[in-house]
Structure formats: structure tokens, C-alpha cells
Design an enzyme around this catalytic site. Structure first.
Site, PDB file in Angstrom:
ATOM      1  N   ARG A 114       0.872  -1.185   0.000  1.00  0.00           N
ATOM      2  CA  ARG A 114       0.000   0.000   0.000  1.00  0.00           C
ATOM      3  C   ARG A 114       0.906   1.231   0.000  1.00  0.00           C
ATOM      4  O   ARG A 114       1.778   1.379   0.855  1.00  0.00           O
ATOM      5  CB  ARG A 114      -0.942   0.002   1.204  1.00  0.00           C
ATOM      6  N   TYR A 139       7.651   4.260   9.983  1.00  0.00           N
ATOM      7  CA  TYR A 139       8.028   2.842  10.036  1.00  0.00           C
ATOM      8  C   TYR A 139       8.428   2.266   8.675  1.00  0.00           C
ATOM      9  O   TYR A 139       8.792   1.100   8.585  1.00  0.00           O
ATOM     10  CB  TYR A 139       6.894   1.999  10.638  1.00  0.00           C
ATOM     11  N   HIS A 172      -1.950   3.404   6.490  1.00  0.00           N
ATOM     12  CA  HIS A 172      -2.876   2.313   6.801  1.00  0.00           C
ATOM     13  C   HIS A 172      -4.316   2.795   6.691  1.00  0.00           C
ATOM     14  O   HIS A 172      -5.148   2.180   6.028  1.00  0.00           O
ATOM     15  CB  HIS A 172      -2.593   1.782   8.208  1.00  0.00           C
TER      16      HIS A 172
END
Length: 371
Positions: free
Chosen positions: A270, A284, A274
Site C-alpha cells: 500500500r 516505520y 494504513h
């Protein structure tokens, strides 16, 4: 490891191969759009190939516009989909209208292409009850928010199909993090035991929110988790629409022929956060990792393939983009014009027979709303 146990392990590895050898990734198109596995090429006409590309381009625009609408406060919950178009849309494209989709919260595009009006998808994002009022003949269930719960539900729907003798399948999706949930194992195990006509897709986009896939499990692949349930498992290049289509089409054939369910792991990514609820992927994920996966972009790969065959051009792309923008404009206006949701609306649709204590409250709310 005890010597006898070790010998048995090594003998099995010699007979069946290592996990990596057993679950090699199915790929048909490489990153440059070249065919590298002609034997697995699906039987799709030129028109079907073009339609799949249209859907992918359309959905990329839908994602971009949905992010903008969310930032404007015109949408509620939204989980970006860019990067996962091949995994999502090619899998749906391999289905029939009679098949049932039980999606996760990132899988609204599959529902839209299966017949859910776009305006209702927007209403679902806003938490409006009409967003879950699925039209007759559209075989989808509202996206599941509870991680992995849709796997158990899918098994139930599939068993219902089997009991009625219907030649259809139930398909569901979760992410790599979803495979750590108990519902995931319960769903695939029960489906395997009763040969339910189900297809379980794990969209391995490398991160469960911020948790990298390698910290989710010590398993070499997620596809191999099918072994414990006694069902086939396959790992697919989830950025390759033709590979995804082939895997799902074959899984569907197995299912309707009474051979039971299949677990498919699609390796994808993706590009966005999120969800739009404050997630920051730069905390991250590295820029190098993002760049690595951008080179595998499913739209770029498929576009090159079609252009080489003379089946896609800039004019077709522009036409698709403009069509998506216009449809989105109309759909969000329809959502804006939906009647304002009332407490009594929720109370009236929740129960087949309303409990007495709620009847009393319902009457009070109705009286207030009428004033």
C-alpha cells in the site's frame, strides 16, 4: 533436535522440497510488463484486458479523490488502496455475479465493481445506515472492521451455498496481520474440513499498520499456513493482475467442482497510510522501500504490457480518468443529499421485533423528532 526427528525432517524436505520451493511465487508479468510465464497466461480477450486496466486506473483515481474528500471532512473512515489494485480488482474480475464478497475495510473497490453503488460506499464511510443497505442482487456484505472476523463469516456463507447446491463461491480478504488472528485459523480450518466453496485471500502488503510482516510470524510464507488446514495454498505476485486473476480463477474452479477452499497470498504494497486516521507510514517505512515497490506499480506494469500489444494508449487513460472524476462527483453529491440519519432509523432496522424497552424509547424519540 533429536536425531530421529531431524532425519524425518530432512527426509521430508528431500521428498517435498523446502518451504520456499513448495511456495514459489506465481508471476506472469515482470516489472517491465514482459510475459515471463506464458503457460499460466489466462484466457482473456483483448476487450477483457482493456476492461481490467480501466478498472485499475479508475480505482487509483477513486483512491486519490477519496483521500481528498476525507481531508475535506466529506468522508469518514477511509483506508487507502493505491498499490493494491491488481490484488483487489483482478481477484474480483475472476468472479461471477452470483459469487459473494465478504470484504475487509480496505476492500471497498471490489464491492463497487461487484455492483455496490459508489454513493453507498461513501455513505458507509460516513457511518450512515443506508451505506449498509445492500441492493437486491448485489452479493456483498458491508466491510468487516474486526480483523479476521470475515474469514469465519465466509466459511458460513460458503457452506450455505454448498448446502443449497449453488455453483458459486464466497471470497474474502484480510491483510498479513489478519493471519495472526484466531478467526483466520478457525475459518480456513472449518472450511477445509467441510470442503466449503471458499476463496481466502491474504493481501500481504508488508505491514499490519506499522508492524512489519517478519514480526507477525516466523513462517517463511503466509501461503503455507494453508497446510495446517489441509487446503491448497499459493503465493502470487500481487502487483501482477494476470497472475492474481489466474490464481483466483483456478481457485474458483476448484471450489465449484467440490474440491474445497484455497488460500491465496498476494504479495503487494500500500503506497499510502494504513488509514487516514492519523497513521504516518514515514515513521516505520523507509524511502528506499517505498521506491523499491513503486517500481512494481501494478498500473505501470499492466500499462506497459497492454501498450506493447497495442491495446492501451493515452487517450483511453485520459477518458477513464475523466469518467472516474465525473462518477465520483455525482456519487458524493448523492451521498450529501441522503436524508440525515436519525436515532429512530437505527432502532427501527436493528431488530426484526423490537424489545419492549426499546419500543418505549422509540416512541419517545419519534415524538421528539416530529416536533
Amino acid at each position: 533436535m533429536a536425531s530421529k526427528t531431524k532425519k524425518a525432517y530432512l527426509d521430508a524436505e528431500k521428498q517435498f522440497g523446502t518451504i520456499e520451493e513448495q511456495f514459489q511465487t506465481l508471476q506472469i508479468l515482470d516489472e517491465e510488463g514482459n510475459v515471463v510465464n506464458a503457460d499460466a497466461m489466462p484466457d482473456l480477450s483483448d476487450e477483457q484486458l482493456q476492461e481490467l486496466m480501466r478498472r485499475m486506473v479508475y480505482t487509483r483515481i477513486l483512491d486519490q479523490r477519496s483521500i481528498s474528500l476525507n481531508r475535506q471532512g466529506r468522508l469518514g473512515f477511509y483506508a487507502p488502496t493505491a498499490g493494491q489494485e491488481a490484488s483487489q480488482l483482478a481477484s474480483q474480475y475472476a468472479l461471477e455475479k452470483e459469487d459473494f464478497i465478504l470484504s475487509g475495510y480496505r476492500d471497498v473497490p471490489q464491492m463497487v465493481w461487484h455492483g455496490l453503488p459508489l454513493s453507498q460506499a461513501f455513505l458507509w464511510s460516513r457511518g450512515h445506515f443506508q451505506g449498509g443497505n445492500i441492493p437486491e442482487g448485489v452479493n456483498v456484505i458491508s466491510p468487516q472492521i474486526i480483523i479476521g472476523a470475515q474469514y469465519v463469516q465466509t466459511t458460513g456463507v460458503a457452506l450455505g451455498m454448498k448446502k443449497r447446491g449453488v455453483k458459486s463461491v464466497a471470497i474474502t480478504y484480510t491483510g498479513d496481520g489478519g493471519t495472526s488472528q484466531g478467526d483466520f485459523y478457525e475459518g480456513i480450518n472449518f472450511a477445509g474440513a467441510y470442503k466449503a466453496p471458499a476463496i481466502f485471500i491474504v493481501q500481504n502488503n508488508q505491514f499490519a499498520i506499522s508492524t512489519p510482516r517478519e514480526k507477525q510470524t516466523a513462517a517463511k510464507t503466509l501461503a503455507q499456513k494453508a497446510v495446517a488446514a489441509g487446503i491448497p495454498g499459493i503465493q502470487v505476485d500481487g502487483m501482477d493482475p494476470l497472475a492474481v486473476y489466474t490464481a483466483v480463477k483456478e481457485a474458483r474452479e476448484r471450489a465449484i467442482n467440490g474440491e474445497g477452499p484455497t488460500l491465496i497470498e498476494t504479495l503487494t504494497y500500500r503506497y499510502g497510510p494504513h488509514t487516514m486516521a492519523g497513521d504516518d507510514p514515514t515513521r516505520y517505512r523507509t524511502a528506499d522501500l517505498d521506491n523499491e515497490w513503486e517500481k512494481k506499480d501494478p498500473l505501470v506494469r499492466f500499462r506497459k504490457f497492454l501498450e506493447n500489444k497495442g491495446l492501451w494508449n493515452e487517450e483511453m487513460e485520459t477518458e477513464t480518468i475523466e469518467k472516474a472524476k465525473e462518477d465520483i462527483k455525482v456519487a458524493i453529491k448523492e451521498a450529501d443529499n441522503a436524508p440525515k440519519q436519525k436515532v429512530t432509523d437505527l432502532m427501527s432496522i436493528m431488530y426484526e421485533e423490537m424489545p419492549q424497552n426499546l419500543k418505549e424509547q422509540y416512541e419517545l424519540y419519534t415524538e421528539k423528532e416530529s416536533k
